[in-house]
Design an enzyme around this catalytic site. Structure first.
Site, PDB file in Angstrom:
ATOM      1  N   HIS A 111       0.827  -1.205   0.000  1.00 13.09           N
ATOM      2  CA  HIS A 111       0.000   0.000   0.000  1.00 13.09           C
ATOM      3  C   HIS A 111       0.865   1.260   0.000  1.00 13.09           C
ATOM      4  CE1 HIS A 111      -3.751  -2.260   1.637  1.00 13.09           C
ATOM      5  NE2 HIS A 111      -3.679  -2.290   0.330  1.00 13.09           N
ATOM      6  N   GLU A 147      -5.948  -7.617   3.747  1.00 13.06           N
ATOM      7  CA  GLU A 147      -5.434  -8.725   4.566  1.00 13.06           C
ATOM      8  C   GLU A 147      -6.578  -9.392   5.331  1.00 13.06           C
ATOM      9  OE1 GLU A 147      -2.189  -7.811   7.324  1.00 13.06           O
ATOM     10  OE2 GLU A 147      -2.964  -9.381   8.640  1.00 13.06           O
ATOM     11  N   THR A 156      -2.154  -8.125  11.004  1.00 15.01           N
ATOM     12  CA  THR A 156      -0.743  -7.952  11.384  1.00 15.01           C
ATOM     13  C   THR A 156      -0.334  -6.506  11.644  1.00 15.01           C
ATOM     14  OG1 THR A 156      -0.150  -7.786   9.057  1.00 15.01           O
ATOM     15  CG2 THR A 156       0.030  -9.972  10.074  1.00 15.01           C
ATOM     16  N   SER A 185      -2.429   2.734   3.730  1.00 15.54           N
ATOM     17  CA  SER A 185      -1.464   1.879   4.433  1.00 15.54           C
ATOM     18  C   SER A 185      -1.845   1.806   5.906  1.00 15.54           C
ATOM     19  CB  SER A 185      -0.049   2.436   4.270  1.00 15.54           C
ATOM     20  OG  SER A 185       0.803   1.889   5.244  1.00 15.54           O
ATOM     21  N   SER A 186      -2.323   0.647   6.325  1.00  9.89           N
ATOM     22  CA  SER A 186      -2.812   0.488   7.698  1.00  9.89           C
ATOM     23  C   SER A 186      -1.714   0.783   8.712  1.00  9.89           C
ATOM     24  CB  SER A 186      -3.342  -0.937   7.882  1.00  9.89           C
ATOM     25  OG  SER A 186      -3.621  -1.187   9.229  1.00  9.89           O
ATOM     26  N   SER A 225       5.551   0.242   4.324  1.00 11.82           N
ATOM     27  CA  SER A 225       5.452   0.164   2.863  1.00 11.82           C
ATOM     28  C   SER A 225       6.009   1.414   2.172  1.00 11.82           C
ATOM     29  CB  SER A 225       3.985  -0.041   2.457  1.00 11.82           C
ATOM     30  OG  SER A 225       3.154   0.849   3.161  1.00 11.82           O
TER      31      SER A 225
HETATM   32  S1  SF4 Z   1       4.088  -5.071   7.827  1.00 12.46           S
HETATM   33 FE1  SF4 Z   1       5.625  -6.102   6.608  1.00 12.46          FE
HETATM   34  S2  SF4 Z   1       6.438  -7.782   7.854  1.00 12.46           S
HETATM   35 FE2  SF4 Z   1       4.518  -7.059   8.781  1.00 12.46          FE
HETATM   36  S3  SF4 Z   1       2.983  -8.457   7.939  1.00 12.46           S
HETATM   37 FE3  SF4 Z   1       2.996  -6.623   6.636  1.00 12.46          FE
HETATM   38  S4  SF4 Z   1       4.442  -7.114   4.997  1.00 12.46           S
HETATM   39 FE4  SF4 Z   1       4.772  -8.612   6.641  1.00 12.46          FE
END
Ligand code: SF4
Length: 534
Positions: free
Chosen positions: A256, A341, A379, A437-438, A481
């Site tokens: 993102h 996600e 995540t 971007s979360s 990101s």
């Molecule tokens: S922030 Fe980066 S390391 Fe964490 S889940 Fe997303 S892509 Fe993977």
């Protein structure tokens, strides 16, 4: 690490810099305008009583002499050269503004970092403005010379800016030139009403710029920027392009970030929302955020050649969802509705998974067997908020099972700890990252919860100058990101507003790396075999 980025300097005669009246030195704006008409236009647009305009006269010699004798000597605020200029670019029209990224007199070139920042502010004020290279010439440019200068990459030409920028060296300095027509001299001004109107309209923006000028410290959060999952995903697309050639289709944004996506687009990646947009038999990369099994089945049924860039830490959450569902648990997935996600994880066991976003959702939640419930997390959540929701679940379902290890990934955890450390010392925090971007949005929230105002910016041009007024310490970080180059770009832009001292605050270091999928692994080069005598 501490590094000081000073104002760009040029050789200046000592008498031009001598501070004859330090007690009268005031912050604020001093505008240097070569022609009286230009100075008057700017004066009419100014709004602050501390803003001043000095008419310097036409041509480098007159301008240099006037600047050396005038208010500039005792002035330590922001200096803006404002006047008209001749266009060297076909796409500039009378009234358009050019903010100089550098000023050259043909021998000496002075970079003016932060021009993009000022040009963006002018655009936000409704003006047509762009950053570009400016050349100062000694006399009217004839057509052959115009062609040569345009070919050399100059956007506009004037007759004073190089001399005035040199005279203002050591202070924050910017140049705003309004395009009058395709030639210049006295006749240019009479034909340049549009340019004078633009100068007047630009004056309040110059004041805003000057109010943002000061020496400041930038506290860099460490770690920041790319995580291992993002680096891997980008490398997968790069290698797919290299090994299979363009186009390579990517379902959803690979990560993102608008910069990353547009860079890969220029190199031949085609981003699509759904697999239906991918031609039969083509290569498609799944993004770092992961996909549901239904998407994998769809790709397989279509005969698409799939390369999976799902971050291994997202895949781990998918595997946990499958395991809990197989064992008969209801899975409470803590996350944000609509995030890719979350959609992918929900798709692993849609019958057994329920999304909970807040403690209020937990209060509404009812499950068939309260003894068989487990929770998982997106995540990239804010650690404290996710812990609140998990706590509410545990209170309601004391037998609830937890994932084997933390679902909020190391990169999210580390960046949140790092931004909290700089927010504690900063007047303002800037977070480089895109709006979707979360993990970047969480960094803004984390800073704000620590009591420090924060803004999410895709790049330096998103900085509103009013944010910086009165700000001496800027905390700077980047979401997982956001490319490291954006951080450098932001520091360079800030250095155009005054000397910047960069200090890094490292809360932890990272060494995580993920392997690449076999589809994009390079075969080892065959080694020459030694001759063996029989
Ligand atoms: S922030 Fe980066 S390391 Fe964490 S889940 Fe997303 S892509 Fe993977």
């Amino acid at each position: 690490m501490t590094e000081t980025i000073p104002q760009p300097r040029t050789e200046v005669a000592a008498d031009q810099l001598e501070d004859t009246a330090p007690e009268s030195a005031k912050p604020g704006l001093l505008v240097l305008s070569p022609l009286r008409l230009e100075a008057n236009a700017v004066r009419r647009g100014l709004t602050q009583p501390t803003s001043r305009v000095q008419h310097t006269g036409m041509g480098a010699t007159r301008a240099r002499k006037a600047a050396g004798k005038g208010q500039l000597n005792s002035f330590r605020g922001g200096v803006v050269v404002m006047g008209t200029a001749a266009s060297l670019s076909d796409d500039l029209r009378p009234g358009d503004l050019v903010v100089a990224t550098e000023v050259s007199d043909g021998e000496t070139t002075v970079p003016l970092p932060g021009a993009e920042l000022l040009a963006a502010e002018l655009r936000r004020a409704g003006l047509t403005a762009r950053a570009g290279r400016l050349i100062t010439v000694q006399k009217l440019v004839k057509s052959a010379e115009r062609v040569r200068l345009a070919a050399a990459g100059y956007a506009a030409a004037d007759m004073e800016s190089a001399a005035l920028v040199a005279a203002a060296a050591g202070r924050p300095v910017a140049v705003i030139r309004a395009i009058s027509d395709s030639g210049f001299g006295p006749g240019m001004v009479t034909g340049g009403m549009a340019a004078l109107r633009s100068l007047r309209a630009a004056a309040p923006v110059a004041e805003k710029w000057a109010a943002a000028c000061r020496e400041r410290t930038v506290l860099l959060a460490g770690p920041r920027s790319f995580c291992a999952g993002v680096e891997r995903a980008i490398e997968i697309v790069e290698r797919a392009l290299e090994m299979r050639g363009a186009p390579v289709y990517v379902r959803k944004q690979i990560v993102h970030n608008t910069r990353v996506v547009s860079d890969l687009e220029q190199r031949g990646a085609v981003f699509v929302d759904e697999l239906g947009e991918v031609p039969d038999g083509a290569t498609v990369v799944f993004s770092a955020h992961g996909v549901s099994p239904a998407v994998r089945e769809d790709a397989s049924g279509r005969g698409l050649s799939v390369i999976d860039a799902t971050c291994p830490l997202v895949s781990k959450v998918h595997a946990e969802a499958r395991r809990f569902a197989r064992e008969g648990y209801t899975v409470a997935l803590i996350g944000h509705a609509g995030h890719e996600e979350v959609e992918g994880t929900l798709g692993e066991a849609p019958e057994s998974t329920v999304l909970v976003q807040t403690a209020e959702d937990v209060a509404q939640l009812s499950v068939d067997d309260p003894s068989k419930i487990a929770y998982l997390m997106q995540t990239t959540l804010a650690i404290d908020e996710a812990a609140d929701v998990a706590g509410a679940l545990r209170d309601k379902f004391p037998q609830m099972r937890a994932p084997g290890s933390d679902d909020i990934c190391y990169a999210t955890t580390n960046r949140q700890a790092a931004v909290r450390a700089v927010a504690a010392e900063a007047d303002l925090v800037l977070v480089a990252g895109s709006a979707n971007s979360s993990n970047s949005v969480r960094l803004v929230e984390r800073s704000e919860r620590a009591g420090t105002p924060a803004h999410l910016i895709d790049g330096a041009t998103d900085i509103d100058l009013s944010w910086l007024s009165g700000v001496s310490v800027v905390g700077l970080t980047a979401g997982a990101s956001a490319p490291p180059a954006v951080v450098s770009e932001i520091i360079a832009a800030l250095s155009g507003l005054g000397t910047v001292t960069v200090t890094e605050r490292v809360t932890t270091t990272e060494s995580v790396q993920f392997g690449l999928p076999r589809e994009v692994r390079r075969q080892p080069e065959p080694q020459p075999q030694p001759d063996v005598a029989s």
